[in-house]
Design a protein around this motif. Structure first.
Motif, short mmCIF file in Angstrom:
data_model
loop_
_atom_site.label_atom_id
_atom_site.label_comp_id
_atom_site.label_asym_id
_atom_site.label_seq_id
_atom_site.Cartn_x
_atom_site.Cartn_y
_atom_site.Cartn_z
N HIS A 227 5.27 19.38 -0.13
CA HIS A 227 6.63 19.04 -0.51
C HIS A 227 6.64 17.73 -1.29
N LEU A 228 7.26 17.71 -2.44
CA LEU A 228 7.34 16.52 -3.30
C LEU A 228 5.97 16.04 -3.75
N SER A 229 5.05 16.97 -4.00
CA SER A 229 3.68 16.61 -4.37
C SER A 229 3.67 15.71 -5.61
N GLY A 230 2.71 14.79 -5.62
CA GLY A 230 2.54 13.87 -6.73
C GLY A 230 3.38 12.62 -6.67
N LEU A 231 4.40 12.60 -5.81
CA LEU A 231 5.22 11.40 -5.69
C LEU A 231 4.54 10.38 -4.77
N TRP A 232 4.96 9.13 -4.90
CA TRP A 232 4.39 8.04 -4.11
C TRP A 232 5.22 7.81 -2.86
N GLU A 233 4.54 7.41 -1.78
CA GLU A 233 5.21 7.16 -0.51
C GLU A 233 4.42 6.14 0.30
N PHE A 234 5.11 5.56 1.28
CA PHE A 234 4.40 4.74 2.26
C PHE A 234 3.67 5.68 3.20
N PRO A 235 2.47 5.31 3.66
CA PRO A 235 1.76 6.18 4.60
C PRO A 235 2.53 6.31 5.91
N LEU B 96 0.85 -1.19 0.00
CA LEU B 96 0.00 0.00 0.00
C LEU B 96 0.89 1.24 0.00
N VAL B 97 0.73 2.08 -1.03
CA VAL B 97 1.42 3.36 -1.09
C VAL B 97 0.39 4.44 -1.35
N THR B 98 0.73 5.66 -0.97
CA THR B 98 -0.17 6.79 -1.16
C THR B 98 0.55 7.86 -1.97
N ARG B 99 -0.22 8.72 -2.62
CA ARG B 99 0.34 9.79 -3.42
C ARG B 99 0.31 11.09 -2.63
N ARG B 100 1.44 11.80 -2.63
CA ARG B 100 1.54 13.07 -1.90
C ARG B 100 0.60 14.10 -2.52
N LEU B 101 -0.06 14.86 -1.68
CA LEU B 101 -1.05 15.83 -2.12
C LEU B 101 -0.42 16.98 -2.89
N ALA B 102 -1.19 17.55 -3.82
CA ALA B 102 -0.75 18.73 -4.56
C ALA B 102 -0.52 19.87 -3.58
N GLY B 103 0.52 20.64 -3.83
CA GLY B 103 0.82 21.78 -2.97
C GLY B 103 1.68 21.45 -1.77
#
Length: 95
Positions: free
Chosen positions: A30-38, A21-28
């Motif tokens: 730091h590093l928006s749009g990239l994927w990360e572990f929650p 399970l990974v989540t996408r960083r919110l627009a606006g």
């Protein structure tokens, strides 16, 4: 000096049926749009388990079981050091 300011961050590694399970960083952000572990930053005095449980509830709206630490990674920037702890986790239901 960066070592004087250490930010502790916890990341949940949630695996189910061979998928992570990974989540996408919110627009606006730091590093928006990239994927990360929650997960997220640990508050002063907060245990790693409490931090991850809180972050998973806030971010995904789920109850969780926090397991063992998998690994820790440190990144040093000019103004801070980020210490990232990866922990195995399970969630009670779908986010």
């Amino acid at each position: 000096m960066a070592a004087d300011r250490v930010i502790v961050v916890l990341a949940a590694v949630i695996e189910r049926d061979g998928h992570l399970l990974v989540t996408r960083r919110l627009a606006g952000t730091h590093l928006s749009g990239l994927w990360e572990f929650p997960g997220g930053k640990c508050e002063p005095g907060e245990t790693h388990e409490a931090c991850l449980a809180r972050e998973l509830t806030e971010e995904l709206g789920v109850l969780s079981s926090i397991g063992e630490e998998i690994m820790t990674v440190e990144h040093t920037y000019p103004d801070r050091t980020v210490r990232l702890h990866f922990r195995r986790c399970q969630i009670a239901h779908e986010p």
